[in-house]
Scaffold this motif. Structure first.
Motif, PDB file in Angstrom:
ATOM      1  N   ILE A 175     -15.288  -4.377   3.855  1.00  0.00           N
ATOM      2  CA  ILE A 175     -14.102  -3.514   3.736  1.00  0.00           C
ATOM      3  C   ILE A 175     -13.564  -3.240   5.135  1.00  0.00           C
ATOM      4  N   ILE A 176     -12.274  -3.498   5.316  1.00  0.00           N
ATOM      5  CA  ILE A 176     -11.618  -3.160   6.592  1.00  0.00           C
ATOM      6  C   ILE A 176     -10.825  -1.874   6.360  1.00  0.00           C
ATOM      7  N   LEU A 177     -11.062  -0.900   7.229  1.00  0.00           N
ATOM      8  CA  LEU A 177     -10.462   0.429   7.034  1.00  0.00           C
ATOM      9  C   LEU A 177      -9.634   0.804   8.258  1.00  0.00           C
ATOM     10  N   THR A 178      -8.377   1.114   8.027  1.00  0.00           N
ATOM     11  CA  THR A 178      -7.549   1.543   9.158  1.00  0.00           C
ATOM     12  C   THR A 178      -6.393   2.414   8.654  1.00  0.00           C
ATOM     13  N   GLU A 179      -5.527   2.820   9.579  1.00  0.00           N
ATOM     14  CA  GLU A 179      -4.378   3.659   9.213  1.00  0.00           C
ATOM     15  C   GLU A 179      -3.100   2.861   9.375  1.00  0.00           C
ATOM     16  N   GLY A 180      -2.113   3.129   8.520  1.00  0.00           N
ATOM     17  CA  GLY A 180      -0.820   2.461   8.647  1.00  0.00           C
ATOM     18  C   GLY A 180      -0.191   2.855   9.972  1.00  0.00           C
ATOM     19  N   MET A 181       0.036   4.147  10.137  1.00  0.00           N
ATOM     20  CA  MET A 181       0.505   4.692  11.416  1.00  0.00           C
ATOM     21  C   MET A 181      -0.569   5.661  11.898  1.00  0.00           C
ATOM     22  N   PHE A 182      -0.986   5.507  13.136  1.00  0.00           N
ATOM     23  CA  PHE A 182      -2.066   6.359  13.651  1.00  0.00           C
ATOM     24  C   PHE A 182      -1.537   7.752  13.953  1.00  0.00           C
ATOM     25  N   SER A 183      -2.290   8.746  13.480  1.00  0.00           N
ATOM     26  CA  SER A 183      -1.794  10.118  13.473  1.00  0.00           C
ATOM     27  C   SER A 183      -1.574  10.672  14.873  1.00  0.00           C
ATOM     28  N   THR A 184      -2.401  10.294  15.824  1.00  0.00           N
ATOM     29  CA  THR A 184      -2.326  10.882  17.155  1.00  0.00           C
ATOM     30  C   THR A 184      -1.419  10.080  18.072  1.00  0.00           C
ATOM     31  N   THR A 185      -1.559   8.771  18.026  1.00  0.00           N
ATOM     32  CA  THR A 185      -0.854   7.934  18.989  1.00  0.00           C
ATOM     33  C   THR A 185       0.482   7.415  18.451  1.00  0.00           C
ATOM     34  N   GLY A 186       0.708   7.544  17.137  1.00  0.00           N
ATOM     35  CA  GLY A 186       2.006   7.186  16.572  1.00  0.00           C
ATOM     36  C   GLY A 186       2.267   5.690  16.487  1.00  0.00           C
ATOM     37  N   ASP A 187       1.277   4.854  16.836  1.00  0.00           N
ATOM     38  CA  ASP A 187       1.498   3.406  16.741  1.00  0.00           C
ATOM     39  C   ASP A 187       1.032   2.892  15.375  1.00  0.00           C
ATOM     40  N   LEU A 188       1.372   1.640  15.080  1.00  0.00           N
ATOM     41  CA  LEU A 188       1.050   1.060  13.773  1.00  0.00           C
ATOM     42  C   LEU A 188      -0.175   0.173  13.860  1.00  0.00           C
ATOM     43  N   CYS A 189      -0.865   0.011  12.741  1.00  0.00           N
ATOM     44  CA  CYS A 189      -1.975  -0.951  12.719  1.00  0.00           C
ATOM     45  C   CYS A 189      -1.377  -2.355  12.743  1.00  0.00           C
ATOM     46  N   ASP A 190      -2.208  -3.306  13.126  1.00  0.00           N
ATOM     47  CA  ASP A 190      -1.771  -4.708  13.132  1.00  0.00           C
ATOM     48  C   ASP A 190      -2.070  -5.285  11.744  1.00  0.00           C
ATOM     49  N   LEU A 191      -1.259  -4.903  10.781  1.00  0.00           N
ATOM     50  CA  LEU A 191      -1.545  -5.336   9.406  1.00  0.00           C
ATOM     51  C   LEU A 191      -1.478  -6.859   9.245  1.00  0.00           C
ATOM     52  N   PRO A 192      -0.503  -7.549   9.881  1.00  0.00           N
ATOM     53  CA  PRO A 192      -0.515  -9.013   9.745  1.00  0.00           C
ATOM     54  C   PRO A 192      -1.838  -9.612  10.227  1.00  0.00           C
ATOM     55  N   GLY A 193      -2.338  -9.134  11.362  1.00  0.00           N
ATOM     56  CA  GLY A 193      -3.619  -9.643  11.884  1.00  0.00           C
ATOM     57  C   GLY A 193      -4.762  -9.312  10.941  1.00  0.00           C
ATOM     58  N   ILE A 194      -4.758  -8.088  10.426  1.00  0.00           N
ATOM     59  CA  ILE A 194      -5.842  -7.658   9.538  1.00  0.00           C
ATOM     60  C   ILE A 194      -5.830  -8.469   8.249  1.00  0.00           C
TER      61      ILE A 194
END
Ligand code: PMP
Length: 395
Positions: A175-194
């Motif tokens: 299972i890969i677990l991440t956030e769409g937009m990171f709450s603190t830094t405001g950047d996005l996950c690399d969903l295409p890479g994931i």
């Protein structure tokens, strides 16, 4: 003899930081005095640290829906979803959310924190969980409570994630677990890479869309839609405490998985269900999210302006096309001093310091909403300019 309370009496940081007038936490809001205007400790203050990105917490349609539900169902449900606490409103909201996110089913939980804890039954002893280093505390707690082996990959580092996937036990469910937009830094996950790595390794992708569902993507479906990769997400968790302007949370995904969580997630089973006013407000908010893309455009344009003008002033401001603008300061006390100066200027922001962020990476989190006016943006920028010059952070 050791007293279990000793740690509280010997905790000095609180006194030191408060004594210096630098405590950014638990400031009492006395009232809301208009869009983004509050009174804090008797002082008028411009709110620039709220997650009410679409300004729906005070929209007449969400408040009317909540008031109507309050009249029909009262202030609480007096039971968990499993027993006597499932309302027609919960089921309606679940059906609407699942349809909105292109999933078969949803489970509504009392908070977003609990939506993430509700993932625990999926994290069995034979599974391996690979999580971004910057994930939210609620996801870390879910990982700790679950039984899967946890490995953290460096923030958005697909090379590192790839190596961890290679090294995982071949018999483990991944299972890969991440956030769409990171709450603190405001950047996005690399969903295409994931999603590429997930396909290569047969891993499931679980995305916390707390901050992006509602505001990102042409239809407001979050980071997945932003990347045009809705089908890359096997399970979504989300909260109603940000774009939806109320409180509550949900998990969406395939029907058998949601049914399993409904009957195994302790965070959902052993806690009273979401009160009707919040469920009704979330339903009204979802309708607005679907039908008013102008709100998204407004808040993102405001964020772009704030980010670019802060950068022009000389601040290390992040600009990731999201409503959250991190102003990187680095050292913890320098960050607290900047927070305090902004407060003195009448602008309320969020100071993010360790352990919320890694040591040496303290930042001021500015968050804007669809209802910030041009004049309010000027006040935020003027406050940063004055505070930054006073502290010699900018020229
Ligand atoms: N996930 C993320 C990424 C969050 O930022 C938050 C709230 N800060 C949550 C989950 C928890 O949501 P809630 O406020 O609904 O408990």
């Amino acid at each position: 003899m050791v007293d279990a309370f000793d740690k509280c009496h010997s905790w000095r940081e609180y006194d030191i930081v408060t004594g210096m007038g630098l405590n950014p936490y638990y400031h009492r809001i006395d009232e809301r005095a208009g869009p983004n205007e509050v009174r804090i400790g008797g002082r008028p203050m411009l709110m620039a640290g709220s997650n009410d990105y679409l300004a729906l917490s005070t929209d007449p349609r969400t408040t009317a829906a909540a008031a109507e539900a309050l009249g029909r169902f009262g202030t609480g449900t007096s039971g968990s979803r499993l027993t006597n606490g499932t309302l027609a409103l919960h089921e309606e909201l679940e059906a609407e959310l699942a349809a909105f996110l292109g999933h078969e089913a949803a489970l509504v939980t009392p908070t977003g924190f609990q939506a993430n804890l509700a993932l625990c039954p999926l994290l069995g002893p034979r599974d391996a969980l690979l999580a971004d280093r910057y994930i939210h505390a609620s996801l870390i707690d879910a990982a700790r409570l679950g039984q899967a082996r946890l490995r953290r990959f460096r923030h958005n580092d697909m090379g590192h994630l790839g190596r961890l996937l290679e090294a995982a036990d071949p018999g483990a469910g991944l299972i890969i677990l991440t956030e769409g937009m990171f709450s603190t830094t405001g950047d996005l996950c690399d969903l295409p890479g994931i999603s590429k790595l997930a396909a290569q390794h047969g891993a499931r992708v679980v995305l916390d869309g707390a901050h992006d569902i509602g505001v990102l993507g042409p239809g407001g479906r979050g980071a997945a839609e932003h990347y045009g990769q809705g089908s890359a997400v096997d399970l979504h968790t989300l909260t109603f405490s940000k774009c939806f302007g109320t409180v509550g949370g949900a998990v969406t995904g395939p029907e058998p998985v949601i049914r399993y969580l409904r009957h195994h997630s302790r965070a959902a089973i052993f806690s009273a269900s979401l009160p009707a006013p919040s469920a009704a407000a979330a339903l009204a908010a979802l309708d607005i999210i679907r039908t008013e893309p102008g709100r998204r455009r407004r808040v993102l344009a405001t964020a772009e302006r704030v980010g670019s003008e802060l950068a022009a002033l000389g601040f290390a401001a992040g600009r990731d096309g999201t409503p959250t603008i991190p102003v990187h300061v680095g050292e913890t006390f320098a960050c607290l001093r900047l927070w305090r100066e902004l407060f003195e200027e009448g602008v309320f922001t969020n100071a993010m310091i360790p352990p919320g962020v890694p040591e040496g990476h303290a930042l001021i989190r500015v968050a804007v909403t669809a209802s910030h006016t041009g004049a309010q943006v000027e006040r935020i920028l003027d406050a940063f300019a004055a505070a930054g010059r006073r502290l010699n952070l900018i020229g």
